[in-house]
Write an enzyme that holds these catalytic residues in place. Structure first.
Site, PDB file in Angstrom:
ATOM      1  CB  CYS A 162      -0.850   9.107   1.128  1.00 15.00           C
ATOM      2  SG  CYS A 162      -1.780  10.429   1.918  1.00 15.00           S
ATOM      3  CG  HIS A 302       0.839   4.146   4.283  1.00 11.44           C
ATOM      4  ND1 HIS A 302       1.366   5.129   3.485  1.00 11.44           N
ATOM      5  CD2 HIS A 302      -0.401   4.588   4.655  1.00 11.44           C
ATOM      6  CE1 HIS A 302       0.494   6.122   3.361  1.00 11.44           C
ATOM      7  NE2 HIS A 302      -0.579   5.823   4.065  1.00 11.44           N
ATOM      8  CD  GLU A 313       1.659  -0.568   6.514  1.00 15.08           C
ATOM      9  OE1 GLU A 313       1.414   0.486   7.136  1.00 15.08           O
ATOM     10  OE2 GLU A 313       2.576  -0.682   5.681  1.00 15.08           O
ATOM     11  CE  LYS A 334       3.275   8.091   5.682  1.00 15.15           C
ATOM     12  NZ  LYS A 334       3.732   6.881   4.987  1.00 15.15           N
ATOM     13  CG  HIS A 339       1.231  11.024   5.894  1.00 15.60           C
ATOM     14  ND1 HIS A 339       1.758  10.911   4.630  1.00 15.60           N
ATOM     15  CD2 HIS A 339       0.088  10.299   5.899  1.00 15.60           C
ATOM     16  CE1 HIS A 339       0.975  10.143   3.901  1.00 15.60           C
ATOM     17  NE2 HIS A 339      -0.036   9.744   4.644  1.00 15.60           N
ATOM     18  CG  PHE A 398      -7.507   9.791   2.389  1.00 13.93           C
ATOM     19  CD1 PHE A 398      -7.256   8.877   3.394  1.00 13.93           C
ATOM     20  CD2 PHE A 398      -7.655  11.135   2.748  1.00 13.93           C
ATOM     21  CE1 PHE A 398      -7.149   9.269   4.727  1.00 13.93           C
ATOM     22  CE2 PHE A 398      -7.551  11.540   4.075  1.00 13.93           C
ATOM     23  CZ  PHE A 398      -7.302  10.613   5.065  1.00 13.93           C
TER      24      PHE A 398
END
Length: 410
Positions: A162, A302, A313, A334, A339, A398
């Site tokens: 991502c 994010h 975060e 998002k 996402h 990831f």
């Protein structure tokens, strides 16, 4: 080193297939979520997604080539055409040897993988299409953009889950900064709302299961968040040496002034619980930009809407910004677009650029129940007018891949 500016934007998204529609949707809190239509999700825990609607690539890709391109490649080519036109680049008058492409994708052609696996099992290897590999590999979006427009500068692909889009834009920024190209077409693209893709993320328990209220399913930083909403799209920007842009009197949206990257070196899917990787990434981007944390006005987070990401975060932002963390405006787009995986960072950088350009910060929608672990200013539910002189866009993938980009109003 050369200064680098953004002169063109192209977006394909669940809330609009051009920059105007996209921006109008996100500042008005419009969600792109809905029931999955690409396959029957009856037996899946997650039955909703953020699909791109009414996408018609026939205006920029001819029918014969269209059949040989996966959807993520079609997104990338159409978004890049949009960005090149927006930048006012007349490619026939440019030296194409100095224009490169760097477009990332987290997974690439997952739909063709599923389709051709069925062909192999049911009909044998001789029936597998010769276009299987070119439709599958993630770098083909970047490759075909260069072929389509005859761009012969540096060309490659970042595949870092991502964070793919931010790594691509960050590396393209440095390519121009060090004089290896004058112009770069950069961003991210993805289309993996397939049975296998959704099943895989369901198996990880990464997706929201709020199937009854799709538009409320993505709720970053809210206490009731339960996973991310899978989406698709593409976000492509034109990066350009500022002298080149000024010479041709181009519209300048913003300047890219910092890029940071780091690794968690911790877990295949979970972020470092202390937020160390994200902290070092944001810090590195600020150092690269030669800025103090207090100069940042807006962070496009994010903000996936998973329990772990949003908490970690928040911890990382507090480490970077100290007492100022509660004063910086943070939002997760998002919450509206879902996402977009490898496309997420490209589209979210465009949201950050437009935030600077229009002096408006998009909201985090579906923020209803405060979480003690997420106690910063997430611009809840309503857009906010503010002079955004400096913005940061975060992406964490990831595998512990982290990338942050810092932008400045010019």
């Amino acid at each position: 080193m050369n200064r680098v500016v953004i002169t063109g934007l192209g977006v394909i998204s669940p809330v609009g297939n051009n920059t105007t529609a996209f921006w109008d949707s996100i500042i008005n809190g419009k969600s792109g979520a809905g029931p999955i239509t690409f396959f029957d999700p009856t037996n899946f825990p997650t039955k909703i997604a953020s699909e791109v609607k009414s996408f018609d690539p026939s205006g920029c890709i001819n029918p014969k080539e269209l059949k040989r391109m996966e959807r993520f490649i079609q997104f990338a080519i159409c978004a890049s055409k949009m960005a090149i036109q927006d930048a006012g680049l007349d490619l026939e008058k440019e030296d194409k040897n100095t224009i490169g492409v760097l477009v990332g994708s987290g997974i690439g052609g997952l739909p063709i993988m599923e389709e051709q696996m069925r062909v192999l099992i049911e009909k044998g290897p001789s029936k597998v299409t010769p276009f299987f590999i070119p439709m599958l590999i993630p770098d083909m979006a970047s490759g075909l953009i260069s072929i389509y427009y005859g761009l012969k500068g540096p060309n490659f692909c970042c595949a870092s889950a991502c964070a793919s889009g931010n790594h691509s834009i960050g590396q393209a920024f440095r390519t121009i900064r060090y004089g290896d190209a004058r112009v770069m077409v950069a961003g991210g693209t993805e289309s993996c709302i397939t049975q296998l893709g959704v099943a895989g993320f369901c198996a990880l328990k990464a997706l929201t299961t709020k199937n009854d209220q799709p538009e409320k399913a993505s709720r970053p930083f809210d206490k009731e968040r339960d996973g991310f909403l899978i989406g698709e799209g593409a976000g492509i920007v034109i990066l350009e040496d500022i002298e080149n842009a000024r010479k041709r009197n181009a519209k300048i949206y913003a300047e890219v002034i910092g890029y940071g990257a780091s690794s968690d070196a911790y877990h295949i899917t979970a972020p470092d619980p202390l937020g160390d990787g994200a902290f070092r990434c944001m810090k590195s981007a600020l150092n690269d930009a030669k800025l103090a944390p207090e100069e940042v006005v807006y962070i496009n987070a994010h903000g996936t809407s998973t329990q772990l990401n949003d908490k970690i975060e928040t911890i990382a932002v507090k480490k970077v910004f100290g007492d100022y963390a509660k004063k910086v405006a943070i939002s997760s787009t998002k919450s509206m677009i879902g996402h977009l995986l490898g496309a997420a960072a490209g589209v979210e950088l465009i949201a950050s650029v437009l935030s600077i350009y229009h002096s408006v910060i998009p909201p985090t929608i579906n923020y209803e129940y405060p979480d003690p672990d997420c106690d910063l200013d997430y611009v809840p539910n309503t857009a906010r007018r503010r002079d955004v002189k400096i913005a940061m866009s975060n992406s964490f993938g990831f595998g512990g891949h982290n990338a942050s980009i810092v932008l400045r109003k010019i």
